[in-house]
Write an enzyme that holds these catalytic residues in place. Structure first.
Site, mmCIF file in Angstrom:
data_model
loop_
_atom_site.group_PDB
_atom_site.id
_atom_site.type_symbol
_atom_site.label_atom_id
_atom_site.label_comp_id
_atom_site.label_asym_id
_atom_site.label_seq_id
_atom_site.Cartn_x
_atom_site.Cartn_y
_atom_site.Cartn_z
ATOM 1 N N LYS A 170 38.180 31.183 40.039
ATOM 2 C CA LYS A 170 38.086 32.695 40.576
ATOM 3 C C LYS A 170 38.002 33.741 39.127
ATOM 4 O O LYS A 170 39.022 33.938 38.678
ATOM 5 C CB LYS A 170 39.051 33.009 41.436
ATOM 6 C CG LYS A 170 39.415 34.488 42.239
ATOM 7 C CD LYS A 170 39.976 35.568 41.343
ATOM 8 C CE LYS A 170 39.894 36.883 41.759
ATOM 9 N NZ LYS A 170 38.930 37.705 41.317
ATOM 10 N N GLY A 207 42.752 34.776 44.753
ATOM 11 C CA GLY A 207 43.658 34.402 43.785
ATOM 12 C C GLY A 207 44.956 33.888 44.329
ATOM 13 O O GLY A 207 45.365 32.834 43.966
ATOM 14 N N GLU A 245 48.808 32.186 31.014
ATOM 15 C CA GLU A 245 48.623 32.940 29.817
ATOM 16 C C GLU A 245 48.671 34.280 30.013
ATOM 17 O O GLU A 245 47.701 34.889 30.646
ATOM 18 C CB GLU A 245 47.029 32.335 28.964
ATOM 19 C CG GLU A 245 46.885 31.059 28.894
ATOM 20 C CD GLU A 245 47.521 30.568 27.383
ATOM 21 O OE1 GLU A 245 47.901 31.542 26.796
ATOM 22 O OE2 GLU A 245 47.919 29.393 27.577
ATOM 23 N N CYS A 279 44.256 39.755 24.149
ATOM 24 C CA CYS A 279 45.493 39.474 24.737
ATOM 25 C C CYS A 279 46.380 39.229 23.320
ATOM 26 O O CYS A 279 47.623 39.527 23.066
ATOM 27 C CB CYS A 279 45.819 38.582 25.467
ATOM 28 S SG CYS A 279 44.961 36.959 24.916
ATOM 29 N N GLU A 377 51.776 46.329 26.112
ATOM 30 C CA GLU A 377 50.597 46.368 25.686
ATOM 31 C C GLU A 377 49.562 47.634 26.500
ATOM 32 O O GLU A 377 49.483 47.738 27.596
ATOM 33 C CB GLU A 377 49.646 44.991 25.671
ATOM 34 C CG GLU A 377 49.684 44.598 27.438
ATOM 35 C CD GLU A 377 48.863 43.184 27.366
ATOM 36 O OE1 GLU A 377 48.769 42.871 28.425
ATOM 37 O OE2 GLU A 377 48.425 42.691 26.044
HETATM 38 P P1 NAP Z 1 44.818 40.916 35.909
HETATM 39 O O1 NAP Z 1 44.868 42.199 36.287
HETATM 40 O O2 NAP Z 1 46.206 40.041 36.005
HETATM 41 O O3 NAP Z 1 43.635 39.880 36.461
HETATM 42 C C1 NAP Z 1 43.654 38.494 35.993
HETATM 43 C C2 NAP Z 1 43.008 37.898 37.313
HETATM 44 O O4 NAP Z 1 44.018 37.847 38.102
HETATM 45 C C3 NAP Z 1 41.685 38.506 37.931
HETATM 46 O O5 NAP Z 1 40.649 37.305 38.192
HETATM 47 C C4 NAP Z 1 42.238 39.148 38.958
HETATM 48 O O6 NAP Z 1 41.227 39.536 39.953
HETATM 49 C C5 NAP Z 1 43.354 38.109 39.356
HETATM 50 N N1 NAP Z 1 44.525 38.731 40.513
HETATM 51 C C6 NAP Z 1 44.605 39.889 40.367
HETATM 52 N N2 NAP Z 1 45.820 40.070 41.391
HETATM 53 C C7 NAP Z 1 45.885 38.795 41.807
HETATM 54 C C8 NAP Z 1 47.027 38.183 42.613
HETATM 55 N N3 NAP Z 1 47.806 38.958 43.247
HETATM 56 N N4 NAP Z 1 46.954 36.912 43.085
HETATM 57 C C9 NAP Z 1 46.089 36.225 42.095
HETATM 58 N N5 NAP Z 1 45.258 36.609 41.321
HETATM 59 C C10 NAP Z 1 45.219 38.085 41.160
HETATM 60 O O7 NAP Z 1 44.536 40.900 34.250
HETATM 61 P P2 NAP Z 1 43.348 41.583 33.626
HETATM 62 O O8 NAP Z 1 43.513 42.945 33.794
HETATM 63 O O9 NAP Z 1 41.914 41.158 34.216
HETATM 64 O O10 NAP Z 1 43.188 40.939 32.302
HETATM 65 C C11 NAP Z 1 44.105 41.709 31.211
HETATM 66 C C12 NAP Z 1 45.291 41.101 30.989
HETATM 67 O O11 NAP Z 1 45.253 39.659 30.777
HETATM 68 C C13 NAP Z 1 46.306 41.539 29.844
HETATM 69 O O12 NAP Z 1 47.528 41.673 30.188
HETATM 70 C C14 NAP Z 1 46.118 40.550 28.823
HETATM 71 O O13 NAP Z 1 46.996 40.662 27.810
HETATM 72 C C15 NAP Z 1 45.779 39.388 29.681
HETATM 73 N N6 NAP Z 1 45.097 38.206 28.917
HETATM 74 C C16 NAP Z 1 45.971 37.110 28.399
HETATM 75 C C17 NAP Z 1 45.463 36.121 27.748
HETATM 76 C C18 NAP Z 1 46.241 34.868 27.193
HETATM 77 O O14 NAP Z 1 45.549 33.791 26.800
HETATM 78 N N7 NAP Z 1 47.437 34.971 27.057
HETATM 79 C C19 NAP Z 1 44.123 36.303 27.491
HETATM 80 C C20 NAP Z 1 43.279 37.582 27.894
HETATM 81 C C21 NAP Z 1 44.113 38.443 28.754
HETATM 82 P P3 NAP Z 1 40.786 40.811 40.365
HETATM 83 O O15 NAP Z 1 39.685 40.974 39.122
HETATM 84 O O16 NAP Z 1 40.291 40.720 41.639
HETATM 85 O O17 NAP Z 1 41.856 41.805 40.124
#
Ligand code: NAP
Length: 475
Positions: A170, A207, A245, A279, A377
């Site tokens: 997804k 998700g 992650e 990240c 962040e």
């Molecule tokens: P996010 O809002 O947490 O979304 C990540 C993924 O989860 C998306 O596919 C999102 O789908 C899905 N999602 C949202 N709500 C969900 C739920 N209730 N249940 C299951 N899945 C759900 O994060 P983002 O804004 O895309 O990415 C930015 C964040 O990712 C930052 O905090 C960054 O630090 C972190 N990040 C971490 C790493 C690492 O390796 N540690 C790498 C890159 C990014 P939708 O698109 O539909 O919302």
């Protein structure tokens, strides 16, 4: 030719009409125009994809077959990288030079790394009278974010294929078009039906269904800490293996005697890479008080070289924030940091272009390590500079956030920087300019997550472990 108007999901080896109605628009953050759409799948689509993945699961799959599948996917993906880079620029605003390099060449290096691991991995070993066997874990649910759309997918799907685990993926709604192009490569590679499945749609629907699904054995999530907690709770219901992650607030620690000029140059570049939407970005720079004024001058000069503008322009180093909501989030952080008493050195929250979600590269000095900008962040081009009294103070501040994903240490020599680094609670640290390594384990301490990605350690997340105690005659 790009197809940005997607109407099908990839399930059970073919492009199928989704069970769920509706679609999700994809917006170019540089123009604010809708450039395409992807299907908004339903939980029925997830169930169909998981069932196909379960049928495709063969726990006795040979290593030779896995190597062959991996090689075919990598070859088909490599051909498409220029197209995928174009799409990443359109859907999330990565400047072309970033899209053509970090956004697509790093995933290729990561993919080749998994092929190298598979070539030499020992799947069996003897422990006393036991034969210990590493087997494919089962069906994988993978949920990815938008900031490095291809990389995040490659870091999960490729090790799963290498391990013999079918996947249901997804992608993020903000940048799904490049992922559809990656799945076309998977389709061309001709893997058995159900080996890789793609279901786009809302995180709350797709998700959450993947996270709770009783027939998903491994849930690998990359995204924000809040959503990571949610999927972890849902996954606990069926005791599946979970790899998370999550976010970071990493420190670039400059110690007394460290190479200040290089540390600032590399540190600013790291903090602003991909518009700060990384990240592992070093979003806090910790500088000895004795060299603080000199550091601020160097930082201001370095930031002046970060041109913000049209991501299609090869001279652009920082494009727009990936989405309107992200843009608003980043500007909110900047406004609150000013109210929290941090000193604005360069940039700010003002709108800098009439069209597009642009944020000026922004640096705050004198940031309170306990303030919001010192702790959380912003996920944009915002650097927090914090003075330190001595090494002990630098260590305390480096460790004072809820996160522990990445960072850097610059000491007078490698030995003293390494000694300092051993006490930092974080998953990765670059020592005196040490380079990124796509084979090194990557993952978080504390609220930055659990589990590791990349290389051998990332591969092993997809393996189950079985012990066979052999009778004396076989010892
Ligand atoms: P996010 O809002 O947490 O979304 C990540 C993924 O989860 C998306 O596919 C999102 O789908 C899905 N999602 C949202 N709500 C969900 C739920 N209730 N249940 C299951 N899945 C759900 O994060 P983002 O804004 O895309 O990415 C930015 C964040 O990712 C930052 O905090 C960054 O630090 C972190 N990040 C971490 C790493 C690492 O390796 N540690 C790498 C890159 C990014 P939708 O698109 O539909 O919302």
């Amino acid at each position: 030719m790009h197809d940005y108007n997607r109407t099908s999901l990839f399930i059970d080896g073919g492009w199928v009409t989704p069970a769920g109605a509706g679609s999700i628009d994809v917006v170019d953050p540089a123009t604010e125009e809708v450039i395409g759409s992807v299907p908004s799948g339903s939980s029925d689509d997830v169930d169909a994809a998981v069932a196909a993945a379960r049928r495709a699961f063969d726990p006795l799959i040979t290593v030779a077959e896995r190597k062959d599948r991996l090689a075919r996917v990598i070859a088909a993906m490599e051909k498409r990288l220029p197209d995928i880079a174009e799409t990443i620029t359109r859907e999330m605003g990565a400047p072309v030079r970033i899209a053509q390099s970090v956004q697509t060449q790093v995933p290729l290096a990561v993919a080749n790394g998994f092929a190298d691991v598979l070539a030499t991995f020992e799947f069996e070993e003897r422990v006393g009278n036991s034969l210990v066997i590493r087997e494919p874990y089962g069906v994988v649910g993978a949920i990815t974010p938008w900031n490095y759309p291809l990389y995040q997918v490659v870091a999960k799907v490729l090790p799963a294929i290498a391990a013999g685990c079918p996947v249901v993926l997804k992608p993020s709604n903000e940048a799904p078009l490049s992922v559809f192009e990656f799945i076309e490569a998977v389709d061309e590679a001709g893997l058995p039906a159900g080996t890789v499945n793609l279901v786009s749609g809302s995180g709350r629907v797709i998700g959450e269904r993947l996270a709770e699904h009783p027939d998903v054995d491994v849930l690998s999530f990359t995204g924000s800490t809040g959503v990571g907690q949610r999927v972890g709770e849902l996954a606990a219901g069926s005791i599946k293996k979970v790899a998370l992650e999550l976010g970071g607030k990493s420190a670039n620690v400059i110690l007394e005697g460290g190479d200040l000029a290089t540390a600032v140059k590399v540190g600013v570049g790291n903090a602003f890479l991909n518009g700060g939407q990384t990240c592992m970005a070093w979003t806090r720079m910790l500088v000895p008080r004795s060299r603080y004024d000199e550091a601020l001058e160097l930082i201001t000069a370095a930031v002046s070289r970060y041109t913000v503008g049209d991501p299609q322009d090869p001279a652009t180093r920082i494009g727009p924030s990936a989405s309107k909501s992200q843009w608003e989030t980043v500007r909110g952080f900047i406004e609150r940091a000013e109210n929290d008493g941090a000193r604005l050195l360069v940039g700010g929250a003002d709108k800098i272009r009439d069209v597009g979600y642009y944020v000026a590269p922004t640096v705050f000095a004198d940031v309170d390590p306990e303030s919001e900008l010192g702790q959380e962040e912003a996920f944009g081009p915002v650097l927090a500079v914090i003075p330190t009294r001595d090494d002990a103070d630098a260590l305390r501040i480096a460790n004072c956030t809820p996160y522990g994903l990445s960072g850097a240490v610059w000491g007078p020599d490698v030995e003293s920087a390494t000694t300092f680094a051993r006490a930092v609670q974080t998953g990765q640290l670059d020592i005196n300019g040490g380079m990124y390594n796509p084979l090194a384990p990557f993952g978080g301490y504390k609220k930055s997550g659990v589990g590791r990605e990349l290389g051998r350690f990332g591969f092993e997340e997809y393996l189950q472990t079985k012990s066979l105690q052999l009778p004396k005659t076989h010892s």
